[in-house]
Design an enzyme around this catalytic site. Structure first.
Site, PDB file in Angstrom:
ATOM      1  N   ASP A 101       1.206  -1.064  -0.060  1.00  0.00           N
ATOM      2  CA  ASP A 101      -0.049  -0.195  -0.058  1.00  0.00           C
ATOM      3  C   ASP A 101       1.325   0.976  -0.194  1.00  0.00           C
ATOM      4  O   ASP A 101       1.016   1.799   1.094  1.00  0.00           O
ATOM      5  CB  ASP A 101      -0.809   0.026   1.192  1.00  0.00           C
ATOM      6  N   ASP A 283      -1.465   5.592  -5.695  1.00  0.00           N
ATOM      7  CA  ASP A 283      -1.968   5.113  -4.439  1.00  0.00           C
ATOM      8  C   ASP A 283      -1.620   3.481  -4.628  1.00  0.00           C
ATOM      9  O   ASP A 283      -3.378   3.173  -5.322  1.00  0.00           O
ATOM     10  CB  ASP A 283      -2.620   5.678  -3.142  1.00  0.00           C
TER      11      ASP A 283
END
Length: 394
Positions: A101, A283
């Protein structure tokens, strides 16, 4: 804005290799995601996923999204294209399948400190014999869909691909919400944002990347997520076989702890490019593309029958509809997201209505370019600068 050709990248790579010759321990490596099909009872709460993405960046979750998430009014059983693609990581004595992430900075996992009822179906972090528990340290993460996790902190050995560190902060979950427990494919998260936003208290800890980047040939990693297939992370080097053309670089804004950058415009379908740029975050931990309302509205105005559904908590349309491409302009480069990627998933199992891969950022003030965008690109995250590089996937 800087553009490197493959030839230039090769020359740079040779130069780096020569200068790094006295330090043979420096390296680069590739690690592949693997498909983790969930059990047959697993479902995905689409508005819940959307709410979590907004809350992750401090955004306001609209009431319609909250209600849709709480009622489970847009819950779907994943099909093949909705499998989770996770990465195996050795943490302490365990191998966990983690979500990499770039929008967070914690390495946390399910652990043997959880009640047995919450361990079922998950691989668990068990501290190694050399691990040290950080006395008085803790972590606590919560999201807009009601999901949360918290626990203790250890310093332990972590291995990703060909690189190992024996001093990585590992956050062991001792409390966790049902949303995470039900997702038996996923054992936790490995954050690749900047260490400044690590949530450990009383003192933030460094990310895995920040811990090991001195061991790499170059202090960077590159991401090639794939549509309907496992992706790849390259650490310490750029693989020129994974992109076409040249890599366009732009300055990254790390002031908020994220991989932020400024775009130079966008276009929808075959339309001309708007010169109205926007601030964005790259992201890998967000599934959707979240944009300003005016861009989202303009996109779905070109989709026959598309509507903003209060019940579903977002824009929906007929699954059989052809969607226009969405293009992000970065300098002279145009990053094209194929329309088929934006047709994300049916709003419920067997439904002919689909949930859009582009949704509103709810006035967040910046846009989130998640996996729907990244699956069309080869993206370089370089801590020197810092800077981001974009090229079309090969």
């Amino acid at each position: 804005m800087v553009v490197f050709s493959k030839t230039a990248a090769l020359v740079l790579g040779l130069s780096t290799a020569v200068s790094a010759a006295p330090a043979p321990t420096r390296k680069g490596f590739t690690i592949n995601q693997i498909a983790r099909p969930a059990n047959k009872t697993r479902t995905v709460n689409l508005p819940g996923l959307y709410a979590r993405s907004l809350a992750k960046f401090g955004g306001t979750v609209p009431q319609s999204v909250k209600e849709a998430a709480s009622k489970g009014s847009a819950v779907t059983t994943p099909q093949n294209n909705d499998e989770e693609y996770l990465t195996p990581v050795t943490v302490g004595k365990s191998t966990l399948h983690l979500d990499f992430d770039t929008g967070s900075a914690d390495l946390w996992g399910f652990s043997d400190e959880l009640p047995s009822s919450e361990q079922t179906g998950h691989d668990l972090y068990t501290p190694s014999s050399s691990a040290t528990k950080l006395s008085g340290y803790s972590w606590d993460i919560s999201y807009g869909d009601g999901s949360s996790a918290s626990g203790d902190v250890y310093r332990d050995t972590v291995t990703v691909g060909g690189v190992t560190t024996n001093k990585q902060a590992v956050e062991a979950a001792s409390k966790i919400s049902s949303e995470f427990v039900q997702d038996t494919a996923n054992d936790g998260l490995l954050g690749l944002a900047f260490s400044s936003i690590n949530t450990v208290q009383p003192k933030a800890q460094t990310t895995f990347f920040d811990t090991v980047k001195s061991q790499l040939d170059s202090p960077l990693f590159a991401v090639q997520l794939k549509h309907d297939a496992p992706g790849v992370y390259d650490f310490g080097y750029i693989d020129d076989s994974k992109y076409t053309g040249s890599i366009t670089y732009t300055d990254a804004d790390s002031s908020q702890g994220y991989w932020g950058f400024s775009t130079d415009g966008y276009s929808i379908g075959d339309g001309s490019s708007s010169s109205s740029g926007f601030s964005a975050i790259a992201d890998t931990g967000t599934t959707l593309i979240l944009l300003d309302d005016e861009i989202v509205s303009a996109h779905y105005e070109q989709v026959s029958g598309a509507q903003e559904s209060y019940e579903a908590g977002g824009y929906v349309f007929s699954c059989s509809t052809d969607l226009p491409d969405f293009t992000v302009v970065i300098g002279d480069y145009k990053a094209v997201v194929p329309g088929k990627y934006i047709n994300y998933a049916p709003v419920s199992t067997g439904s002919s209505t689909c949930y859009g891969g582009i949704q509103s950022n709810s006035g967040l003030g910046l846009s989130i370019l998640g996996d729907v965008f990244l699956k069309s690109q080869y993206v370089v995250f370089n801590s020197e600068g810092p800077k981001l590089g974009f090229a079309a996937q090969a």
